[in-house]
Design a protein around this motif. Structure first.
Motif, PDB file in Angstrom:
ATOM      1  N   VAL A   1      30.654  50.351  44.925  1.00  0.00           N
ATOM      2  CA  VAL A   1      31.297  49.085  44.582  1.00  0.00           C
ATOM      3  C   VAL A   1      32.785  49.340  44.387  1.00  0.00           C
ATOM      4  N   TRP A   2      33.611  48.539  45.086  1.00  0.00           N
ATOM      5  CA  TRP A   2      35.056  48.615  44.912  1.00  0.00           C
ATOM      6  C   TRP A   2      35.519  47.273  44.375  1.00  0.00           C
ATOM      7  N   CYS A   3      36.263  47.295  43.291  1.00  0.00           N
ATOM      8  CA  CYS A   3      36.829  46.067  42.757  1.00  0.00           C
ATOM      9  C   CYS A   3      38.194  46.386  42.162  1.00  0.00           C
ATOM     10  N   ALA A   4      38.984  45.348  41.926  1.00  0.00           N
ATOM     11  CA  ALA A   4      40.327  45.545  41.378  1.00  0.00           C
ATOM     12  C   ALA A   4      40.735  44.305  40.611  1.00  0.00           C
ATOM     13  N   ASP A   5      41.467  44.505  39.533  1.00  0.00           N
ATOM     14  CA  ASP A   5      41.995  43.356  38.818  1.00  0.00           C
ATOM     15  C   ASP A   5      43.511  43.367  38.765  1.00  0.00           C
ATOM     16  N   SER A   6      44.119  44.495  39.024  1.00  0.00           N
ATOM     17  CA  SER A   6      45.575  44.552  38.926  1.00  0.00           C
ATOM     18  C   SER A   6      46.243  44.783  40.278  1.00  0.00           C
ATOM     19  N   ARG A   7      45.526  45.267  41.238  1.00  0.00           N
ATOM     20  CA  ARG A   7      46.093  45.539  42.566  1.00  0.00           C
ATOM     21  C   ARG A   7      45.183  44.939  43.629  1.00  0.00           C
ATOM     22  N   TYR A   8      45.068  43.610  43.590  1.00  0.00           N
ATOM     23  CA  TYR A   8      44.127  42.931  44.471  1.00  0.00           C
ATOM     24  C   TYR A   8      44.339  43.211  45.967  1.00  0.00           C
TER      25      TYR A   8
END
Length: 93
Positions: A9-16
């Motif tokens: 799983v890859w996710c990001a909240d600061s570097r979309y």
């Protein structure tokens, strides 16, 4: 981590923007097929968050899509179209 099977799983909240580039990078380096790489940034995070009606293109799923142009040379991938609820919400240049 991806090649060892430790990252699904890859996710990001600061570097979309990294989520748009990740599938192309993983596939280019032979760490995943393009399908596996896109699943890691779409269906897998949605499943982990309990959003089972998102993250894949299938009957009964919400019709939210992002059409992405692959990167050219050292450039970033580009968002060409966004569809929300089956309606076009954005058309890129």
């Amino acid at each position: 981590a991806r090649s060892a099977g430790a990252c699904e799983v890859w996710c990001a909240d600061s570097r979309y923007p990294s989520l748009l580039a990740a599938p192309f990078c993983l596939a280019a380096h032979g760490l995943a097929t393009m399908g596996e790489a896109w699943r890691a940034v779409s269906a897998a995070p949605a499943d982990v968050a309990g959003l089972h009606d998102r993250g894949r293109v299938a009957v009964g799923q919400l019709a939210d899509l992002v059409v992405v142009e692959p990167p050219r040379g050292n450039g970033p991938p580009r968002v060409r179209r966004v569809v929300v609820g089956g309606e076009t919400a954005f058309v890129g240049p």
